[in-house]
Design a protein around this motif. Structure first.
Motif, PDB file in Angstrom:
ATOM      1  N   GLY A 193       5.432  60.148  81.948  1.00  0.00           N
ATOM      2  CA  GLY A 193       5.964  59.023  82.718  1.00  0.00           C
ATOM      3  C   GLY A 193       5.760  57.638  82.133  1.00  0.00           C
ATOM      4  O   GLY A 193       6.098  56.655  82.775  1.00  0.00           O
ATOM      5  N   ARG A 194       5.198  57.530  80.905  1.00  0.00           N
ATOM      6  CA  ARG A 194       5.078  56.189  80.295  1.00  0.00           C
ATOM      7  C   ARG A 194       6.429  55.766  79.773  1.00  0.00           C
ATOM      8  O   ARG A 194       7.227  56.592  79.348  1.00  0.00           O
ATOM      9  CB  ARG A 194       4.092  56.231  79.120  1.00  0.00           C
ATOM     10  N   ARG A 195       6.679  54.456  79.790  1.00  0.00           N
ATOM     11  CA  ARG A 195       7.959  53.964  79.249  1.00  0.00           C
ATOM     12  C   ARG A 195       7.761  53.452  77.835  1.00  0.00           C
ATOM     13  O   ARG A 195       6.801  52.723  77.568  1.00  0.00           O
ATOM     14  CB  ARG A 195       8.517  52.853  80.123  1.00  0.00           C
ATOM     15  N   LEU A 196       8.633  53.833  76.921  1.00  0.00           N
ATOM     16  CA  LEU A 196       8.514  53.397  75.531  1.00  0.00           C
ATOM     17  C   LEU A 196       9.741  52.580  75.148  1.00  0.00           C
ATOM     18  O   LEU A 196      10.871  52.960  75.481  1.00  0.00           O
ATOM     19  CB  LEU A 196       8.464  54.597  74.589  1.00  0.00           C
ATOM     20  N   ASP A 197       9.513  51.463  74.449  1.00  0.00           N
ATOM     21  CA  ASP A 197      10.638  50.768  73.830  1.00  0.00           C
ATOM     22  C   ASP A 197      10.895  51.497  72.530  1.00  0.00           C
ATOM     23  O   ASP A 197       9.965  51.680  71.736  1.00  0.00           O
ATOM     24  CB  ASP A 197      10.252  49.312  73.493  1.00  0.00           C
ATOM     25  N   ILE A 198      12.109  51.924  72.312  1.00  0.00           N
ATOM     26  CA  ILE A 198      12.369  52.713  71.101  1.00  0.00           C
ATOM     27  C   ILE A 198      13.528  52.146  70.277  1.00  0.00           C
ATOM     28  O   ILE A 198      14.403  51.478  70.811  1.00  0.00           O
ATOM     29  CB  ILE A 198      12.676  54.190  71.422  1.00  0.00           C
ATOM     30  N   LEU A 199      13.447  52.446  68.971  1.00  0.00           N
ATOM     31  CA  LEU A 199      14.586  52.168  68.090  1.00  0.00           C
ATOM     32  C   LEU A 199      15.154  53.531  67.732  1.00  0.00           C
ATOM     33  O   LEU A 199      14.463  54.372  67.164  1.00  0.00           O
ATOM     34  CB  LEU A 199      14.123  51.430  66.830  1.00  0.00           C
ATOM     35  N   PHE A 200      16.389  53.744  68.118  1.00  0.00           N
ATOM     36  CA  PHE A 200      17.013  55.057  67.998  1.00  0.00           C
ATOM     37  C   PHE A 200      18.071  55.019  66.895  1.00  0.00           C
ATOM     38  O   PHE A 200      18.893  54.113  66.874  1.00  0.00           O
ATOM     39  CB  PHE A 200      17.662  55.350  69.356  1.00  0.00           C
ATOM     40  N   THR A 201      18.008  55.948  65.936  1.00  0.00           N
ATOM     41  CA  THR A 201      19.086  56.001  64.948  1.00  0.00           C
ATOM     42  C   THR A 201      19.629  57.427  64.894  1.00  0.00           C
ATOM     43  O   THR A 201      18.896  58.387  65.127  1.00  0.00           O
ATOM     44  CB  THR A 201      18.628  55.620  63.519  1.00  0.00           C
ATOM     45  N   MET A 202      20.899  57.510  64.586  1.00  0.00           N
ATOM     46  CA  MET A 202      21.539  58.819  64.566  1.00  0.00           C
ATOM     47  C   MET A 202      22.420  58.861  63.315  1.00  0.00           C
ATOM     48  O   MET A 202      23.169  57.920  63.066  1.00  0.00           O
ATOM     49  CB  MET A 202      22.406  58.891  65.820  1.00  0.00           C
ATOM     50  N   ALA A 203      22.271  59.906  62.524  1.00  0.00           N
ATOM     51  CA  ALA A 203      23.096  60.015  61.306  1.00  0.00           C
ATOM     52  C   ALA A 203      23.798  61.361  61.316  1.00  0.00           C
ATOM     53  O   ALA A 203      23.169  62.401  61.529  1.00  0.00           O
ATOM     54  CB  ALA A 203      22.228  59.881  60.069  1.00  0.00           C
ATOM     55  N   VAL A 262      22.943  66.925  63.732  1.00  0.00           N
ATOM     56  CA  VAL A 262      22.824  65.469  63.748  1.00  0.00           C
ATOM     57  C   VAL A 262      21.347  65.126  63.584  1.00  0.00           C
ATOM     58  O   VAL A 262      20.490  65.711  64.251  1.00  0.00           O
ATOM     59  CB  VAL A 262      23.368  64.907  65.083  1.00  0.00           C
ATOM     60  N   LEU A 263      21.089  64.217  62.665  1.00  0.00           N
ATOM     61  CA  LEU A 263      19.703  63.835  62.413  1.00  0.00           C
ATOM     62  C   LEU A 263      19.391  62.579  63.227  1.00  0.00           C
ATOM     63  O   LEU A 263      20.076  61.563  63.103  1.00  0.00           O
ATOM     64  CB  LEU A 263      19.529  63.545  60.926  1.00  0.00           C
ATOM     65  N   VAL A 264      18.385  62.683  64.068  1.00  0.00           N
ATOM     66  CA  VAL A 264      18.048  61.566  64.953  1.00  0.00           C
ATOM     67  C   VAL A 264      16.630  61.107  64.639  1.00  0.00           C
ATOM     68  O   VAL A 264      15.739  61.933  64.432  1.00  0.00           O
ATOM     69  CB  VAL A 264      18.146  62.034  66.432  1.00  0.00           C
ATOM     70  N   THR A 265      16.421  59.797  64.540  1.00  0.00           N
ATOM     71  CA  THR A 265      15.049  59.313  64.411  1.00  0.00           C
ATOM     72  C   THR A 265      14.749  58.389  65.583  1.00  0.00           C
ATOM     73  O   THR A 265      15.637  57.677  66.057  1.00  0.00           O
ATOM     74  CB  THR A 265      14.812  58.527  63.102  1.00  0.00           C
ATOM     75  N   ILE A 266      13.514  58.440  66.017  1.00  0.00           N
ATOM     76  CA  ILE A 266      13.105  57.580  67.135  1.00  0.00           C
ATOM     77  C   ILE A 266      11.824  56.861  66.718  1.00  0.00           C
ATOM     78  O   ILE A 266      10.852  57.500  66.310  1.00  0.00           O
ATOM     79  CB  ILE A 266      12.840  58.405  68.411  1.00  0.00           C
ATOM     80  N   MET A 267      11.847  55.540  66.778  1.00  0.00           N
ATOM     81  CA  MET A 267      10.642  54.783  66.429  1.00  0.00           C
ATOM     82  C   MET A 267      10.107  54.109  67.685  1.00  0.00           C
ATOM     83  O   MET A 267      10.881  53.494  68.423  1.00  0.00           O
ATOM     84  CB  MET A 267      10.988  53.727  65.384  1.00  0.00           C
ATOM     85  N   ASP A 268       8.825  54.249  67.911  1.00  0.00           N
ATOM     86  CA  ASP A 268       8.222  53.610  69.082  1.00  0.00           C
ATOM     87  C   ASP A 268       7.946  52.142  68.719  1.00  0.00           C
ATOM     88  O   ASP A 268       7.094  51.849  67.898  1.00  0.00           O
ATOM     89  CB  ASP A 268       6.908  54.343  69.412  1.00  0.00           C
ATOM     90  N   VAL A 269       8.722  51.235  69.318  1.00  0.00           N
ATOM     91  CA  VAL A 269       8.547  49.819  68.976  1.00  0.00           C
ATOM     92  C   VAL A 269       7.909  49.054  70.142  1.00  0.00           C
ATOM     93  O   VAL A 269       8.024  47.839  70.226  1.00  0.00           O
ATOM     94  CB  VAL A 269       9.891  49.165  68.556  1.00  0.00           C
TER      95      VAL A 269
END
Ligand code: ADP
Length: 503
Positions: A225-235, A246-253
């Motif tokens: 239940g924690r909220r994360l600001d993320i940077l989402f990329t999809m290639a 599909v390759l997805v990356t998620i960065m916790d920002v």
């Protein structure tokens, strides 16, 4: 590797040897050794493959000598040579294949290593059902994603439930608090909060348009239940247009976002402090601006008293004096309201306002200050300019800073006019406001330093004014630049995006 493979290869080699040596057939039995070489591909490395090939060739020659002796007849010799050539070519090809397989294996291992060990969450996802749904909608003539959103707002969330997580690395599991890939896979639909449907639609619109990559900042929830600001990329790999890989990356920002927020807060505080400090410098001008209508109220009040105090009271004149008093009081209260806005510490406000009106108001506020520095101000306004959208107080702070700087720079001017010019115009769709003075200007080499924090050439300067101006303008999507005039003096040009719709 099964132990049966080498045994099978050896047995086959012995069987071929026996048939080749003991049977009288006039065929190139030894060619069958290529099967032995190919079988060895399963277990032998490149060196072992060369040894197997050499062994098979040696058995072929031995068999030839045993069955034909040294009487070299052309038929058997030709068959033997054909067999030797076949074994040799097959062995070389097998070695090549082995190299290719090992390079591929190495690259796969490297990919897996990066996939597993990197600090970025990487996921392999299968969007093929989503791709099929989009294709079906397009085939049915529904090719406007915005119209779809209006008609079926729940579509994007339904698609989220149809995305399959093929694999996810350890960082993903750790980031979201999932025990396993399966755990994450099941939880995915609820990890995108309901209030984030807009970002789901943006991602869908990108897939809809056939774009091969997508990047966005968004919010996701962890399993606890924690909220994360993320940077989402999809290639999307070009060779997988069906979106099944599909390759997805998620960065916790989250931490970076917090630091940015803190920085913005600190900048706003600093901007406020310097604004108040500048207002302190303008006290005389401000007092004059407030005093003027107050003095007019007194004058009009006295006149009113005289008109009404006559033996035959002049009601019309008395009423005119009262009306003037009201107008002056309103003027005074407007000045005070604007000053309060400048000195208050409110959060940045987004509003649409005209630059011309802002310039006129600021010029009025600074009238006394300009007089004090014996500066003559000319203003070139263009009322047809589109509006600016942003924080009016902050943009006014920029203009005040530039005018105060110009006045201070022109203090050094003796024996010629101290001219100050404000202009505004629209250049290629961008609003430009220029402040030009006839002061000493600056060395072009120092131009890049002017906007650095703490750069000052004044004995009591803080060196924060221009640096704050720059951050205010950048936050508005604009910029500021300085140029020294060839004939002396400096020009500061402020660029701001225009908002025609808001005009
Ligand atoms: P401060 O006014 O406290 O020095 P600023 O950031 O506002 O800080 O200005 C930094 C420096 O830029 C000034 O010290 C001055 O050297 C130079 N500068 C600013 N405006 C002008 C101008 N109009 N003409 C010449 N130099 C200027």
């Amino acid at each position: 590797m099964s132990v049966f493979s080498p045994i099978a290869a050896l047995s086959l080699a012995l069987i071929i040897f026996a048939i080749d040596t003991l049977t009288p057939f006039d065929v190139a039995i030894a060619v069958l050794y290529v099967v032995v070489v190919l079988l060895s591909l399963n277990f032998a490395d490149r060196r072992a493959l060369l040894l197997v090939g050499a062994g098979c060739m040696a058995l072929t020659l031995l068999s030839f000598l045993l069955s034909h002796g040294t009487g070299f007849e052309s038929g058997p010799v030709a068959r033997c040579l054909v067999s030797l050539a076949a074994i040799c070519i097959t062995t070389l090809l097998a070695v090549k294949v082995k190299s290719a397989i090992s390079i591929l294996g190495e690259s796969e291992r490297r990919y897996r290593h990066i996939f597993r060990g990197t600090g970025v969450a990487i996921l392999e996802m299968d969007f093929s059902i989503v791709a099929a749904a989009i294709a079906a909608l397009k085939a049915a003539g529904r090719d406007d994603v915005d119209a779809l959103r209006a008609e079926e707002p729940g579509f994007a969330r339904r698609m989220l439930g149809l995305i399959r997580v093929v694999d996810a690395n350890d960082t993903t599991l750790k980031m979201f608090g999932a025990a396993s890939v399966e755990d994450f896979r099941r939880a995915l639909p609820r990890l995108v909060p309901r209030d984030m449907d807009a970002s789901l639609w943006r991602m869908l619109a990108s897939l809809w348009s056939g774009s091969m990559s997508y990047e966005a900042e968004s919010l996701m929830e962890t399993l606890d239940g924690r909220r994360l600001d993320i940077l989402f990329t999809m290639a999307i790999p070009p060779e997988r247009p069906g979106l099944d890989q599909v390759l997805v990356t998620i960065m916790d920002v989250t931490a970076r976002r917090k630091a940015e927020d803190a920085l913005h807060h600190a900048q706003a505080e600093l901007a406020h402090v310097t604004r108040v400090a500048t207002l302190g410098e303008l006290t005389a001008s401000i007092a004059h601006e407030v005093n003027q209508p107050l003095a007019a109220i007194v004058t009009n009040g006295e006149a009113g008293l005289r008109w009404l105090g006559r033996p035959q009271p002049e009601l019309t004149e008395g009423l005119t004096s009262l009306q003037s008093m009201i107008d002056d009081a309103k003027r005074a209260s407007a000045v005070i309201r604007r000053l309060r806005a400048l000195s208050s510490k409110s959060a940045p406000q987004q509003a649409s306002f005209g630059l011309d009106e802002l310039i006129t108001e600021t010029a009025t506020l600074m009238r006394r200050e300009l007089e004090r520095h014996q500066a003559r101000l000319s203003v070139e306004l263009d009322e047809a300019l589109p509006a600016v959208v942003g924080d009016r107080v902050q943009i006014q702070q920029v203009l005040i800073n530039l005018l105060v700087n110009a006045c201070q720079a022109m203090d050094a001017v003796q024996g010629r006019a101290r001219e100050l010019r404000i202009g505004c115009s629209l250049v290629d769709g961008t609003l430009e406001m220029t402040v030009t003075d006839s002061g000493p200007g600056f060395d072009p080499e120092t131009a890049s330093n002017l906007f650095n924090a703490f750069y000052t050439t004044k004995a009591n300067g803080m060196g924060m004014g221009l640096s704050i101006c720059r951050s205010i303008l950048e936050a508005h999507g604009g910029r500021i630049r300085a140029s020294a005039q060839p004939e002396g003096g400096a020009t500061f040009t402020v660029s701001l995006p225009s908002h025609k719709d808001a005009a």
